[in-house]
Design a protein around this motif. Structure first.
Motif, PDB file in Angstrom:
ATOM      1  N   ALA A  26       0.812  -1.212   0.038  1.00 22.39           N
ATOM      2  CA  ALA A  26       0.032  -0.107  -0.093  1.00 22.39           C
ATOM      3  C   ALA A  26       0.949   1.146  -0.124  1.00 22.39           C
ATOM      4  N   THR A  79      -5.668   8.115  -4.218  1.00 22.48           N
ATOM      5  CA  THR A  79      -5.183   6.826  -3.633  1.00 22.48           C
ATOM      6  C   THR A  79      -4.652   6.672  -2.329  1.00 22.48           C
ATOM      7  N   LEU A 128      -6.276   5.151   1.188  1.00 32.32           N
ATOM      8  CA  LEU A 128      -5.556   3.724   1.708  1.00 32.32           C
ATOM      9  C   LEU A 128      -5.298   4.403   3.344  1.00 32.32           C
ATOM     10  N   LEU A 174      -4.393   1.596   5.831  1.00 33.03           N
ATOM     11  CA  LEU A 174      -3.455   0.647   5.017  1.00 33.03           C
ATOM     12  C   LEU A 174      -2.205   1.467   5.041  1.00 33.03           C
TER      13      LEU A 174
END
Length: 325
Positions: free
Chosen positions: A244, A252, A256, A261
């Protein structure tokens, strides 16, 4: 304050411009073939399509040693091709024309060149600027020129796996498969830096200061900053978190981070320096590799010593004035 610009000789018809095209760049991306644009707008430029049995360095050396040596070196390709041509531009003391033709075109976007037409506009107008780069070496050989970033650890492992699959699956599908493989098999590497040893998922070295919320720095944020921005992701979390952390898009990363993550700030060490040296040891069975500007470099299985140093105003590049403020 405004960033420095450097007027370069305008080339309205492409006279004196030698362009090398890498036909392998961006081959999985659907786009209009730029050959017609180049032929129409730069009728006097010389365009050479790189063959499988040629190297860019040899092609440029032959052109420079010929009866009609170029005054400008141009490249149509992705980040790897652009960084290799930047190295040749530095070697021969010539300005660089970047014609974006890859998948991501990180460096071209950094200098405000989003399209082939935008690059040609700058060439015709004689607009340009000096760009800071880095030199990277791993031994006694000649240092390579880096325009965006260098990485060791998980990202090079993913790229090595993708390269193994590209002939069968293509770059995009090969990348997806390699990422899934990394979720299962990625392993930390051991680094030694200034007398300290650590087990890490990755080390990224960006040319110039980069966004503070990123671990993976694929695209530089500034083209003049004479510094290296280093992110060391210590191996305190899972493989899922290691993969990740390779995200580099703002949206993104935000997603995340929202779902927990992305690695916590305490797992990522940041250094801002002019020079960076690290010894890297890879576990048995893992590829001993590093990546610069998307280019995979294989090293001795036992490990290697990576040395990076910033080079201010390393290469003169044609770029629109609007990108220089």
């Amino acid at each position: 304050m405004p960033e420095p610009s450097t007027p370069l000789p305008p080339r309205p018809t492409g006279a004196g411009v030698f362009i090398v095209r890498n036909p392998q760049s961006g081959r999985d991306v659907i786009r209009r073939d730029p050959s017609d644009i180049i032929a129409e707008r730069l009728p006097d430029a010389r365009v050479h399509e790189l063959r499988d049995d040629e190297t860019l360095a040899d092609v440029v050396s032959d052109a420079v040693a010929g009866d009609d040596p170029p005054a400008v070196l141009g490249v149509l390709g992705g980040d790897g091709s652009v960084s290799r041509m930047a190295h040749q531009a530095r070697r021969h003391g010539l300005p660089l024309l970047v014609l974006p033709g890859g998948t991501f075109n990180h460096f071209a976007r950094s200098i405000g060149v989003d399209t082939v037409d935008a690059a040609i506009d700058a060439l015709v107008a004689g607009e340009g600027m000096p760009v800071t780069a880095a030199e990277v070496s791993t031994g006694a050989g000649e240092p390579v020129t880096v325009l965006n970033a260098v990485s060791v650890g998980t990202y090079p492992q993913v790229i090595a796996e993708r390269e193994d699959r590209m002939d069968r699956m293509g770059k995009w599908l090969g990348g997806v498969a390699a990422t899934w493989r990394a979720l299962r098999d990625a392993v930390p590497v051991v680094i030694a830096q200034e007398g300290r040893r650590a087990k890490v998922w990755s080390v990224f070295v960006s040319v110039g200061r980069n966004a503070p919320d990123r671990v993976a720095m694929m695209q530089r944020q500034t083209v003049h900053d004479p510094l290296l921005d280093v992110r060391i992701h210590h191996a305190r979390g899972s493989r899922l978190r290691a993969v990740a952390s390779l995200a580099f898009g703002r949206r993104t990363i935000a997603i995340l981070r929202a779902v927990g993550l992305m690695p916590p700030d305490s797992d990522v060490e940041r250094l801002v320096v002019r020079e960076f040296t690290v010894a890297v040891r890879t576990p048995d069975g893992a590829p001993s590799v590093y990546v610069h500007d998307g280019e995979l470099e294989e090293q001795a299985p036992a490990g290697y010593r990576l040395h990076c140093v910033v080079v201010p105003d390393a290469v003169r590049v044609y770029a629109p004035t609007s990108a220089q403020t």
